[in-house]
Design a protein around this motif. Structure first.
Motif, PDB file in Angstrom:
ATOM      1  N   LEU A 107       0.830  -1.203   0.000  1.00 52.56           N
ATOM      2  CA  LEU A 107       0.000   0.000   0.000  1.00 52.56           C
ATOM      3  C   LEU A 107       0.863   1.251   0.000  1.00 52.56           C
ATOM      4  O   LEU A 107       0.556   2.244  -0.675  1.00 52.56           O
ATOM      5  N   TYR A 108       1.947   1.227   0.773  1.00 55.47           N
ATOM      6  CA  TYR A 108       2.879   2.358   0.808  1.00 55.47           C
ATOM      7  C   TYR A 108       3.419   2.653  -0.594  1.00 55.47           C
ATOM      8  O   TYR A 108       3.396   3.808  -1.058  1.00 55.47           O
ATOM      9  N   HIS A 109       3.909   1.627  -1.284  1.00 54.13           N
ATOM     10  CA  HIS A 109       4.496   1.834  -2.613  1.00 54.13           C
ATOM     11  C   HIS A 109       3.451   2.324  -3.613  1.00 54.13           C
ATOM     12  O   HIS A 109       3.748   3.183  -4.462  1.00 54.13           O
ATOM     13  N   GLU A 110       2.228   1.820  -3.516  1.00 51.51           N
ATOM     14  CA  GLU A 110       1.177   2.293  -4.425  1.00 51.51           C
ATOM     15  C   GLU A 110       0.829   3.751  -4.161  1.00 51.51           C
ATOM     16  O   GLU A 110       0.577   4.526  -5.095  1.00 51.51           O
ATOM     17  N   GLN A 111       0.802   4.149  -2.895  1.00 53.34           N
ATOM     18  CA  GLN A 111       0.512   5.545  -2.574  1.00 53.34           C
ATOM     19  C   GLN A 111       1.604   6.466  -3.104  1.00 53.34           C
ATOM     20  O   GLN A 111       1.314   7.543  -3.637  1.00 53.34           O
ATOM     21  N   VAL A 112       2.850   6.048  -2.969  1.00 55.38           N
ATOM     22  CA  VAL A 112       3.951   6.858  -3.488  1.00 55.38           C
ATOM     23  C   VAL A 112       3.804   7.039  -4.992  1.00 55.38           C
ATOM     24  O   VAL A 112       3.974   8.147  -5.525  1.00 55.38           O
ATOM     25  N   GLN A 113       3.506   5.964  -5.701  1.00 53.53           N
ATOM     26  CA  GLN A 113       3.354   6.058  -7.153  1.00 53.53           C
ATOM     27  C   GLN A 113       2.194   6.975  -7.532  1.00 53.53           C
ATOM     28  O   GLN A 113       2.267   7.707  -8.532  1.00 53.53           O
ATOM     29  N   ALA A 114       1.120   6.947  -6.749  1.00 51.50           N
ATOM     30  CA  ALA A 114      -0.008   7.847  -7.019  1.00 51.50           C
ATOM     31  C   ALA A 114       0.415   9.302  -6.866  1.00 51.50           C
ATOM     32  O   ALA A 114       0.025  10.169  -7.655  1.00 51.50           O
ATOM     33  N   TYR A 115       1.234   9.590  -5.858  1.00 50.58           N
ATOM     34  CA  TYR A 115       1.742  10.954  -5.675  1.00 50.58           C
ATOM     35  C   TYR A 115       2.627  11.373  -6.844  1.00 50.58           C
ATOM     36  O   TYR A 115       2.606  12.535  -7.268  1.00 50.58           O
ATOM     37  N   LEU A 116       3.424  10.455  -7.349  1.00 42.99           N
ATOM     38  CA  LEU A 116       4.316  10.799  -8.455  1.00 42.99           C
ATOM     39  C   LEU A 116       3.527  11.012  -9.753  1.00 42.99           C
ATOM     40  O   LEU A 116       3.940  11.814 -10.596  1.00 42.99           O
ATOM     41  N   HIS A 118       0.458  12.234  -9.807  1.00 44.43           N
ATOM     42  CA  HIS A 118      -0.295  13.475  -9.608  1.00 44.43           C
ATOM     43  C   HIS A 118       0.332  14.259  -8.454  1.00 44.43           C
ATOM     44  O   HIS A 118      -0.264  14.362  -7.361  1.00 44.43           O
ATOM     45  N   PRO A 119       1.522  14.826  -8.638  1.00 42.96           N
ATOM     46  CA  PRO A 119       2.222  15.484  -7.524  1.00 42.96           C
ATOM     47  C   PRO A 119       1.472  16.666  -6.928  1.00 42.96           C
ATOM     48  O   PRO A 119       1.706  17.030  -5.773  1.00 42.96           O
ATOM     49  N   TRP A 120       0.564  17.266  -7.668  1.00 46.13           N
ATOM     50  CA  TRP A 120      -0.207  18.401  -7.150  1.00 46.13           C
ATOM     51  C   TRP A 120      -1.084  18.005  -5.961  1.00 46.13           C
ATOM     52  O   TRP A 120      -1.470  18.875  -5.169  1.00 46.13           O
ATOM     53  N   VAL A 121      -1.386  16.713  -5.822  1.00 47.08           N
ATOM     54  CA  VAL A 121      -2.188  16.262  -4.684  1.00 47.08           C
ATOM     55  C   VAL A 121      -1.488  16.619  -3.370  1.00 47.08           C
ATOM     56  O   VAL A 121      -2.139  16.892  -2.360  1.00 47.08           O
ATOM     57  N   LEU A 122      -0.156  16.635  -3.395  1.00 50.32           N
ATOM     58  CA  LEU A 122       0.611  16.946  -2.186  1.00 50.32           C
ATOM     59  C   LEU A 122       0.430  18.400  -1.745  1.00 50.32           C
ATOM     60  O   LEU A 122       0.767  18.746  -0.620  1.00 50.32           O
ATOM     61  N   GLU A 123      -0.078  19.242  -2.636  1.00 52.99           N
ATOM     62  CA  GLU A 123      -0.308  20.649  -2.305  1.00 52.99           C
ATOM     63  C   GLU A 123      -1.679  20.877  -1.678  1.00 52.99           C
ATOM     64  O   GLU A 123      -1.957  21.966  -1.156  1.00 52.99           O
ATOM     65  N   VAL A 124      -2.544  19.883  -1.739  1.00 52.70           N
ATOM     66  CA  VAL A 124      -3.892  20.041  -1.196  1.00 52.70           C
ATOM     67  C   VAL A 124      -3.813  20.010   0.331  1.00 52.70           C
ATOM     68  O   VAL A 124      -3.277  19.062   0.910  1.00 52.70           O
ATOM     69  N   PRO A 125      -4.308  21.036   1.006  1.00 52.94           N
ATOM     70  CA  PRO A 125      -4.232  21.069   2.479  1.00 52.94           C
ATOM     71  C   PRO A 125      -4.971  19.893   3.107  1.00 52.94           C
ATOM     72  O   PRO A 125      -5.982  19.423   2.580  1.00 52.94           O
ATOM     73  N   LEU A 161      -1.089   5.421  10.255  1.00 56.88           N
ATOM     74  CA  LEU A 161      -0.535   6.775  10.150  1.00 56.88           C
ATOM     75  C   LEU A 161       0.953   6.747   9.829  1.00 56.88           C
ATOM     76  O   LEU A 161       1.461   7.611   9.103  1.00 56.88           O
ATOM     77  N   ILE A 162       1.671   5.769  10.386  1.00 52.17           N
ATOM     78  CA  ILE A 162       3.097   5.626  10.069  1.00 52.17           C
ATOM     79  C   ILE A 162       3.275   5.405   8.573  1.00 52.17           C
ATOM     80  O   ILE A 162       4.108   6.038   7.917  1.00 52.17           O
ATOM     81  N   VAL A 163       2.467   4.496   8.020  1.00 49.66           N
ATOM     82  CA  VAL A 163       2.609   4.121   6.613  1.00 49.66           C
ATOM     83  C   VAL A 163       2.200   5.269   5.690  1.00 49.66           C
ATOM     84  O   VAL A 163       2.938   5.620   4.755  1.00 49.66           O
ATOM     85  N   THR A 164       1.038   5.863   5.956  1.00 54.11           N
ATOM     86  CA  THR A 164       0.583   6.945   5.083  1.00 54.11           C
ATOM     87  C   THR A 164       1.469   8.180   5.210  1.00 54.11           C
ATOM     88  O   THR A 164       1.710   8.884   4.231  1.00 54.11           O
ATOM     89  N   GLY A 165       1.957   8.442   6.427  1.00 54.35           N
ATOM     90  CA  GLY A 165       2.875   9.567   6.613  1.00 54.35           C
ATOM     91  C   GLY A 165       4.177   9.352   5.867  1.00 54.35           C
ATOM     92  O   GLY A 165       4.708  10.281   5.234  1.00 54.35           O
ATOM     93  N   ALA A 166       4.695   8.128   5.908  1.00 54.17           N
ATOM     94  CA  ALA A 166       5.930   7.817   5.180  1.00 54.17           C
ATOM     95  C   ALA A 166       5.716   7.955   3.681  1.00 54.17           C
ATOM     96  O   ALA A 166       6.576   8.484   2.959  1.00 54.17           O
ATOM     97  N   ALA A 167       4.561   7.502   3.194  1.00 52.04           N
ATOM     98  CA  ALA A 167       4.268   7.610   1.763  1.00 52.04           C
ATOM     99  C   ALA A 167       4.177   9.067   1.334  1.00 52.04           C
ATOM    100  O   ALA A 167       4.704   9.454   0.276  1.00 52.04           O
ATOM    101  N   ARG A 168       3.532   9.883   2.144  1.00 58.47           N
ATOM    102  CA  ARG A 168       3.390  11.306   1.792  1.00 58.47           C
ATOM    103  C   ARG A 168       4.745  12.004   1.784  1.00 58.47           C
ATOM    104  O   ARG A 168       5.056  12.767   0.863  1.00 58.47           O
ATOM    105  N   THR A 170       7.714  10.628   1.364  1.00 58.77           N
ATOM    106  CA  THR A 170       8.466  10.114   0.221  1.00 58.77           C
ATOM    107  C   THR A 170       7.982  10.783  -1.060  1.00 58.77           C
ATOM    108  O   THR A 170       8.794  11.189  -1.909  1.00 58.77           O
ATOM    109  N   GLY A 171       6.671  10.901  -1.203  1.00 65.40           N
ATOM    110  CA  GLY A 171       6.124  11.542  -2.388  1.00 65.40           C
ATOM    111  C   GLY A 171       6.555  12.991  -2.515  1.00 65.40           C
ATOM    112  O   GLY A 171       6.895  13.456  -3.610  1.00 65.40           O
ATOM    113  N   ILE A 172       6.573  13.723  -1.395  1.00 66.91           N
ATOM    114  CA  ILE A 172       7.001  15.129  -1.421  1.00 66.91           C
ATOM    115  C   ILE A 172       8.426  15.248  -1.928  1.00 66.91           C
ATOM    116  O   ILE A 172       8.736  16.061  -2.809  1.00 66.91           O
ATOM    117  N   VAL A 173       9.324  14.434  -1.386  1.00 71.00           N
ATOM    118  CA  VAL A 173      10.734  14.525  -1.759  1.00 71.00           C
ATOM    119  C   VAL A 173      10.951  14.077  -3.208  1.00 71.00           C
ATOM    120  O   VAL A 173      11.602  14.769  -4.002  1.00 71.00           O
TER     121      VAL A 173
END
Length: 309
Positions: A107-116, A118-125, A161-168, A170-173
């Motif tokens: 799930l972590y790896h899939e979330q990271v790929q989703a961020y990559l 659509h990187p603009w999702v990381l800007e959504v508050p 929260l650990i997993v989703t926080g790590a994915a977010r 990772t996606g930001i960086v």
């Protein structure tokens, strides 16, 4: 039972769940919330979230902005629906990846790929607990992965929260570095070598001994995945906790501290203690600075003595 009345759903959330009332009238039958969201996502993917406006979306679809407001009444609602579309659903492969740990890692790896994608999702508050169908599906998948563990429901949420926080993070960086590669026309390894060379020119052993040691050891040129390493070590801790609970040794958990001690922020003695801590931290920084300066001067004297001898 809860005494809290069922809340009225905000328009955006109601649209996401498909329970919002349809507009009374529209410009054409071809117009729909889905088409509006798809067009907005296309704009964000190409130009970033800042380029999305009701006018831009309307222009892309060949309608007037007022036509869109019959379907999506506010830009915040549109962004919520865009995020929902970009988030998608967890794959069946991740849901059946193995035990609790393998599923969470998938799930972590899939979330990271989703961020990559659509990187603009990381800007959504972040405005609270995710409350749309797709985000709920990701939470459900993570919690189901731990359903056979002895963790309590709140503990499972904490692990999630650990997993989703790590994915977010990772996606930001990774998304930021991908943007750098495009802007500078440099490959990933070129940027890595450039940053390592920059660090080597700026970071001295006197001022930053531990950081300089890491640079000299080639840590910033290492090609292993530091983000996966961090997640794996976190899950090691979860596995050890599960083992302890299984053996009847559930460790005591610290109470929730929140972001600040707001209840006692106006207490005079508490403020004085905070001030004392800040002053002590400043004194410690000054002492470290003095130590580095003294070390440099000592080395200079030693070097001159050797030269004179």
């Amino acid at each position: 039972m809860s005494d809290v009345e069922e809340p009225e759903l905000p328009r955006g959330i109601a649209l996401a769940w498909g329970v919002a009332a349809n507009p009374q009238r529209g410009p054409k039958r071809e117009m729909s919330v889905e088409r509006i969201v798809d067009a907005a996502v296309e704009i964000a993917d190409a130009e970033g979230l800042g380029a999305v406006s009701m006018a831009a979306v309307a222009s892309r679809l060949g309608y007037t902005p007022m036509s869109l407001y019959r379907y999506v009444s506010a830009k915040d609602d549109l962004v919520l629906l865009m995020q929902e579309e970009a988030t998608g659903l967890p794959s069946e492969e991740s849901r059946g990846a193995g035990g609790w740990r393998a599923q969470l890692e998938a799930l972590y790896h899939e979330q990271v790929q989703a961020y990559l994608r659509h990187p603009w999702v990381l800007e959504v508050p972040i405005r609270g607990i995710p409350s749309t169908p797709n985000s709920a599906a990701w939470m459900d998948a993570g919690l189901r992965a731990m359903s056979d563990t002895p963790l309590t429901h709140d503990e499972r949420l904490a692990v999630l929260l650990i997993v989703t926080g790590a994915a977010r993070w990772t996606g930001i960086v990774l998304a930021s570095y991908a943007r750098l590669e495009r802007e500078r026309g440099m490959g990933e390894h070129d940027i890595t070598r450039y940053e390592d060379a920059l660090f080597r020119s700026l970071i001295t052993a006197d001022a930053f001994p531990a950081l300089r040691e890491a640079i000299d050891a080639g840590a910033f040129l290492d090609e292993s995945d530091p983000f996966s390493f961090g997640l794996e070590r976190s899950l090691d801790g979860v596995a050890a906790y599960i083992d302890a609970v299984t053996e009847g040794r559930r460790p005591e958990r610290a109470p929730w501290q929140g972001l600040d001690d707001a209840e006692i922020a106006d207490d005079k003695r508490y403020r004085e203690a905070q001030k004392a801590v800040r002053e002590a931290e400043k004194s410690l920084r000054d002492a470290h600075r003095m130590l580095r300066q003294t070390a440099r001067e000592a080395r200079d004297r030693r070097s001159r003595q050797r030269g004179d001898g």
